[in-house]
Design a protein around this motif. Sequence first.
Motif, mmCIF file in Angstrom:
data_model
loop_
_atom_site.group_PDB
_atom_site.id
_atom_site.type_symbol
_atom_site.label_atom_id
_atom_site.label_comp_id
_atom_site.label_asym_id
_atom_site.label_seq_id
_atom_site.Cartn_x
_atom_site.Cartn_y
_atom_site.Cartn_z
ATOM 1 N N ASP A 136 -3.719 8.298 18.551
ATOM 2 C CA ASP A 136 -3.915 7.715 17.224
ATOM 3 C C ASP A 136 -3.309 6.302 17.203
ATOM 4 O O ASP A 136 -2.092 6.151 17.176
ATOM 5 C CB ASP A 136 -3.211 8.630 16.204
ATOM 6 N N ILE A 146 -9.731 -0.146 6.197
ATOM 7 C CA ILE A 146 -9.895 -0.511 7.610
ATOM 8 C C ILE A 146 -11.350 -0.902 7.840
ATOM 9 O O ILE A 146 -12.256 -0.094 7.618
ATOM 10 C CB ILE A 146 -9.504 0.640 8.551
ATOM 11 N N PRO A 178 2.679 2.644 11.348
ATOM 12 C CA PRO A 178 1.849 3.615 10.640
ATOM 13 C C PRO A 178 2.520 3.926 9.302
ATOM 14 O O PRO A 178 3.615 3.432 9.026
ATOM 15 C CB PRO A 178 1.904 4.842 11.552
ATOM 16 N N SER A 179 1.868 4.725 8.487
ATOM 17 C CA SER A 179 2.512 5.184 7.264
ATOM 18 C C SER A 179 3.751 6.012 7.653
ATOM 19 O O SER A 179 3.736 6.711 8.663
ATOM 20 C CB SER A 179 1.536 6.016 6.445
ATOM 21 N N THR A 202 0.832 -1.211 0.000
ATOM 22 C CA THR A 202 0.000 0.000 0.000
ATOM 23 C C THR A 202 0.864 1.259 0.000
ATOM 24 O O THR A 202 0.920 1.997 -0.978
ATOM 25 C CB THR A 202 -0.930 0.015 1.227
ATOM 26 N N PRO A 246 -10.293 7.309 15.734
ATOM 27 C CA PRO A 246 -9.113 8.099 16.108
ATOM 28 C C PRO A 246 -8.121 8.186 14.957
ATOM 29 O O PRO A 246 -7.893 7.214 14.265
ATOM 30 C CB PRO A 246 -8.511 7.304 17.270
ATOM 31 N N THR A 274 -9.810 -2.517 21.288
ATOM 32 C CA THR A 274 -9.757 -3.163 19.977
ATOM 33 C C THR A 274 -8.358 -2.990 19.417
ATOM 34 O O THR A 274 -7.610 -2.094 19.829
ATOM 35 C CB THR A 274 -10.757 -2.525 18.986
ATOM 36 N N HIS A 281 1.145 -5.503 12.028
ATOM 37 C CA HIS A 281 1.337 -6.286 10.811
ATOM 38 C C HIS A 281 1.842 -7.681 11.155
ATOM 39 O O HIS A 281 2.800 -7.825 11.916
ATOM 40 C CB HIS A 281 2.336 -5.578 9.880
ATOM 41 N N ARG A 287 -12.121 3.287 6.995
ATOM 42 C CA ARG A 287 -11.291 3.994 5.999
ATOM 43 C C ARG A 287 -11.319 3.174 4.722
ATOM 44 O O ARG A 287 -10.864 2.045 4.708
ATOM 45 C CB ARG A 287 -9.846 4.124 6.501
ATOM 46 N N ARG A 297 3.378 12.242 16.011
ATOM 47 C CA ARG A 297 1.988 11.778 16.031
ATOM 48 C C ARG A 297 1.474 11.702 17.465
ATOM 49 O O ARG A 297 2.183 11.248 18.347
ATOM 50 C CB ARG A 297 1.961 10.391 15.389
ATOM 51 N N ALA A 313 -6.044 -3.137 15.592
ATOM 52 C CA ALA A 313 -6.063 -3.186 14.133
ATOM 53 C C ALA A 313 -4.962 -4.136 13.662
ATOM 54 O O ALA A 313 -3.803 -3.977 14.046
ATOM 55 C CB ALA A 313 -5.832 -1.785 13.562
ATOM 56 N N SER A 358 -4.380 0.700 3.363
ATOM 57 C CA SER A 358 -5.298 -0.435 3.464
ATOM 58 C C SER A 358 -6.710 0.032 3.823
ATOM 59 O O SER A 358 -6.902 1.097 4.419
ATOM 60 C CB SER A 358 -4.802 -1.408 4.533
ATOM 61 N N ILE A 417 -1.525 0.144 13.432
ATOM 62 C CA ILE A 417 -1.877 -1.151 12.833
ATOM 63 C C ILE A 417 -0.745 -2.143 13.118
ATOM 64 O O ILE A 417 0.431 -1.815 12.947
ATOM 65 C CB ILE A 417 -2.091 -1.015 11.314
ATOM 66 N N ARG A 431 -3.254 -6.348 10.251
ATOM 67 C CA ARG A 431 -3.259 -6.614 8.809
ATOM 68 C C ARG A 431 -2.080 -7.490 8.448
ATOM 69 O O ARG A 431 -1.021 -7.436 9.085
ATOM 70 C CB ARG A 431 -3.291 -5.289 8.052
HETATM 71 O O1 TXA Z 1 -1.857 0.502 4.388
HETATM 72 C C1 TXA Z 1 -1.768 0.789 5.579
HETATM 73 O O2 TXA Z 1 -2.680 0.560 6.379
HETATM 74 C C2 TXA Z 1 -0.462 1.436 6.069
HETATM 75 C C3 TXA Z 1 0.670 0.420 5.885
HETATM 76 C C4 TXA Z 1 1.979 0.905 6.447
HETATM 77 O O3 TXA Z 1 0.293 -0.802 6.441
HETATM 78 N N1 TXA Z 1 -0.584 1.870 7.424
HETATM 79 C C5 TXA Z 1 -1.319 2.947 7.784
HETATM 80 O O4 TXA Z 1 -1.222 3.244 9.145
HETATM 81 O O5 TXA Z 1 -1.969 3.589 7.020
HETATM 82 P P1 TXA Z 1 -1.678 4.649 9.752
HETATM 83 O O6 TXA Z 1 -1.251 4.606 11.161
HETATM 84 O O7 TXA Z 1 -1.132 5.736 8.921
HETATM 85 O O8 TXA Z 1 -3.236 4.600 9.701
HETATM 86 C C6 TXA Z 1 -3.882 3.631 10.484
HETATM 87 C C7 TXA Z 1 -5.182 4.135 11.034
HETATM 88 C C8 TXA Z 1 -5.055 5.091 12.206
HETATM 89 O O9 TXA Z 1 -5.068 6.412 11.814
HETATM 90 C C9 TXA Z 1 -6.302 4.770 13.031
HETATM 91 O O10 TXA Z 1 -7.336 5.677 12.726
HETATM 92 C C10 TXA Z 1 -6.738 3.421 12.560
HETATM 93 O O11 TXA Z 1 -5.810 2.984 11.626
HETATM 94 N N2 TXA Z 1 -6.768 2.476 13.675
HETATM 95 C C11 TXA Z 1 -5.755 1.786 14.225
HETATM 96 N N3 TXA Z 1 -6.173 1.040 15.249
HETATM 97 C C12 TXA Z 1 -7.501 1.259 15.350
HETATM 98 C C13 TXA Z 1 -8.522 0.783 16.209
HETATM 99 N N4 TXA Z 1 -8.265 -0.084 17.181
HETATM 100 N N5 TXA Z 1 -9.785 1.235 16.011
HETATM 101 C C14 TXA Z 1 -10.069 2.117 15.021
HETATM 102 N N6 TXA Z 1 -9.147 2.599 14.172
HETATM 103 C C15 TXA Z 1 -7.879 2.184 14.324
#
Ligand code: TXA
Length: 351
Positions: free
Chosen positions: A64, A185, A144-145, A37, A231, A119, A69, A197, A60, A121, A183, A67, A123
């Motif tokens: 927030d 979500i 995260p990204s 991604t 968040p 909860t 992996h 998302r 950050r 996240a 990805s 995820i 992937r």
């Molecule tokens: O494609 C992707 O998902 C990329 C690659 C690196 O895997 N990662 C990514 O991570 O986009 P990030 O941190 O930029 O965005 C992940 C989002 C967070 O902003 C948050 O809103 C959501 O995932 N998230 C994470 N854990 C969560 C949870 N327990 N409940 C709701 N949302 C969650």
Amino acid sequence: MVTDVVKIDPLAPEAAVIERAAELLRRGELVVFPTETVYGLGADALQPAALAGIFAAKGRPFSDPLIVHIAEYATLEALTSSIPAAARQLAQVFWPGPLTLILPRGERVPHIVTAGMETVAVRMPSHPVARALITALGSPIAAPSANRFMHISPTTAGHALADLNGRVPLILDGGSCDVGVESTILDLSAEVPLILRPGGVSLEALRAILPTVRPPVKRETALEEQAQKAPGQLSMHYAPAIPLLLFDGSEEAMRTAMLAELRQHRERGERVGVLVADADLAAFQASDALVYTLGDAAYPAQVAARLFASLRALEEAGVQVILCRNFAAHDLGLAIRDRLGRAAGGRIIRV
Ligand code: TXA
Ligand code: MG
């Protein structure tokens, strides 16, 4: 800190390079690595001190969540307290790949990963470098990204370097990311599965397996209120550093309105960036704007793959405003519209 950028074969990652990166992660350091991604900023998901480093490097807020992996389905059991049948079904079809599932948190997951929520996240990425790194570490990787907070996600190692130079010891350069948007979500922790998302796996594809999946809440009706519920999903999350005006309507109407807007900015002597599709190029040929095409509008996967790199290129070119057309909502179009809407930060012109 000096940031090393090391090339790695995206299809057959060199074992020595993977081992060097895995050793850094074992010691609690951060490593930027490619996924299918976007590039991720990784730390060992079970080392809270290392995880704190992610938030510091990105700037950050701790509110927030990250995820996690994984490389093998079995790891999911260690990270969650229960796995609903829907998660098994979806994982079977879409993992490895650009789908993140929100599930009940398992006890071993540090609170810093989930922002204190119950909860988590998870992937399973498909990129060979990401998979090799998780396997070599022998622990899941939270990532995260790999951009500074609020900036556009990186789809090349160069983008990650521009944002994180001096903040991480190592960036693995595996070339451009294939999908180009983050990805999808999917929240499976509530009764009805809900997309939080839109991303690399389309709503249509998810519904083919799980017909009850609900599309993301419409941004136009929700905006900031919704941002509080998911968040990190601030509406400005993907904003480029310069204003972006998003035009939404029929192809013909978008073109006409963009040309009129372009004239106004040029009369003020502004440097203008234009983001369109192949079919629009001819209309802008005579203009002296910086015009980029995102590809064939009929192929959202192509547009998604070019989207973030084009926004960054216009940013770097020093344009003062970006005029951008919108794309249809089918397939990856839903994610494209979401990211463009965020980049516009409300500056949407319906024509
Ligand atoms: O494609 C992707 O998902 C990329 C690659 C690196 O895997 N990662 C990514 O991570 O986009 P990030 O941190 O930029 O965005 C992940 C989002 C967070 O902003 C948050 O809103 C959501 O995932 N998230 C994470 N854990 C969560 C949870 N327990 N409940 C709701 N949302 C969650
Ligand atoms: Mg991000």
